[in-house]
Motif scaffolding. Sequence first.
Motif, short mmCIF file in Angstrom:
data_model
loop_
_atom_site.label_atom_id
_atom_site.label_comp_id
_atom_site.label_asym_id
_atom_site.label_seq_id
_atom_site.Cartn_x
_atom_site.Cartn_y
_atom_site.Cartn_z
N PRO A 54 0.86 -1.19 0.00
CA PRO A 54 0.00 0.00 0.00
C PRO A 54 0.89 1.24 0.00
O PRO A 54 1.99 1.22 0.54
N ASN A 55 0.42 2.31 -0.61
CA ASN A 55 1.24 3.51 -0.61
C ASN A 55 1.44 4.04 0.80
O ASN A 55 0.50 4.05 1.61
N PRO A 56 2.65 4.48 1.14
CA PRO A 56 2.85 5.13 2.44
C PRO A 56 1.93 6.33 2.56
O PRO A 56 1.65 7.02 1.56
N PRO A 57 1.42 6.62 3.75
CA PRO A 57 0.42 7.69 3.90
C PRO A 57 0.90 9.07 3.47
O PRO A 57 0.08 9.92 3.14
N ALA A 58 2.21 9.31 3.45
CA ALA A 58 2.72 10.65 3.11
C ALA A 58 2.89 10.85 1.61
O ALA A 58 3.22 11.95 1.17
N LEU A 89 1.47 10.46 -2.49
CA LEU A 89 0.30 10.37 -3.35
C LEU A 89 0.75 10.22 -4.81
O LEU A 89 1.84 10.65 -5.19
N TRP A 129 5.72 3.61 6.73
CA TRP A 129 4.31 3.40 7.06
C TRP A 129 3.99 3.69 8.53
O TRP A 129 2.89 3.45 8.97
N GLN A 137 3.03 5.43 12.06
CA GLN A 137 2.17 6.51 12.55
C GLN A 137 2.84 7.25 13.71
O GLN A 137 2.26 8.16 14.29
N THR A 172 8.69 9.40 11.58
CA THR A 172 8.24 9.80 10.25
C THR A 172 9.41 10.28 9.39
O THR A 172 10.31 10.98 9.88
N ASN A 196 8.10 14.15 -2.53
CA ASN A 196 6.85 14.31 -3.29
C ASN A 196 7.03 15.26 -4.46
O ASN A 196 6.43 15.09 -5.52
#
Length: 416
Positions: free
Chosen positions: A74-78, A80, A138, A140, A145, A153
């Motif tokens: 799954p893509n890391p939350p930070a 897109l 990944w 939290q 982080t 990005n």
Amino acid sequence: MAVLPALMAVTALVFGTLAAAPAAGVPDGGRVDAARMAKINAALPTPLHDGFYRTPANIGKYKQGEIISTRTRPNPPAFLGVKTYQIKFRSNDSENKPIAAITTILVPFNKKANGPLLSFQHIVNAVGLECAPSRVLWTQDPNLTIREAPALNVVLQQGWTVSIPDHLGPRSSYGAAKLGGQISLDAITATQNFKPAGVKYSKVGLAGYSGGGMATAWAAALAPKYSPKLNIVGAAYGGVPMDLIKMAEGLGYNRPHPAFGLAFAAAIGLAREYSDKVTLFDYLSPKGKRMFSEMRNACTNDVLRIGAGHSARQVAKSGIQLFENPTFRKIGAENSLAMYSGVPKAPVFEWHSPTDVLIPLDAITSTTRRYCKAGTKVTTMLTPSPEHMSAAVIGVVPAMEFLSARFRGEPASSTC
């Protein structure tokens, strides 16, 4: 690696009296020293429960950089607009024994075939496997982080594919700088051989700061001999400790240090990486053994908390400064870029604060001068900042602009 004046002190004391020993698991006089093997194994980090990280029994049959297995994530939350993969591949440890290593690949949706490939070496100040980039992407936990996510990005949106290797290796060998360079290069080879990434013939750029900068700078210097087929067009690194011995020599061993935890973590990491030469437990005081037990799987904040206010004298049995031991000095020299004879072929962008007290600035100057003399184009930027970490932020944009120009095929300038 942010406080390397402290990093090597405990190593000097803990490793000081050690002479060369048989390789781990090798019979000594016709027998295996089971007690010694138990000590070596006890110094390793707790293995991850995730079977993807396991080393195959036939690891020696794989070629350098060859893919062992892959998986989507799954893509890391930070992040897109990307698709995320992980690759397990063959690399080599500091003594050229085969190891399995991991890299995480972020492939942007808007990438072009064979578009730019960035190998980004994240700062990892830790001895636990849960602290590796392939895990903390990944997390939290705000303490873990990856703070470089905004900058990454930006380049992802420009269509760059990004490879983020676990450059401390499968033993989380904090302090083993040459290892980081080798793993980073083999991660690039594996990424280019991974068809879904679409970067088989891409130009490659390297980037990293401080501990990540060490892996980056080593990768650039090792590449001409270690991975000569890679098309590395530029390397951008900052705040790099290039002479570990000089840093240790300039440190007051006898006084407690607020960042001593990083030094102790380096001792743990180097003992793991050179287990045929050093057995950590044999040289720890009772306090040192207690600190080790608490730190064995620690990430940055816990490393600093556990070691704060302690000193090298407190964790070694004798408490005597033993830096002149040839075994320690050889290990330190082997991981000091200033003492490696090779030079990068790709252009280099190097930045640091001119008042950084954590790294020997003269080692940067002498190494850069040697690179220039050999014909490498080097651009040095002195940041208008008083210390180590603020320089990291100031240099990010110029570093990415430097690599962008290399990807566009523009000739590199030089401050040589």
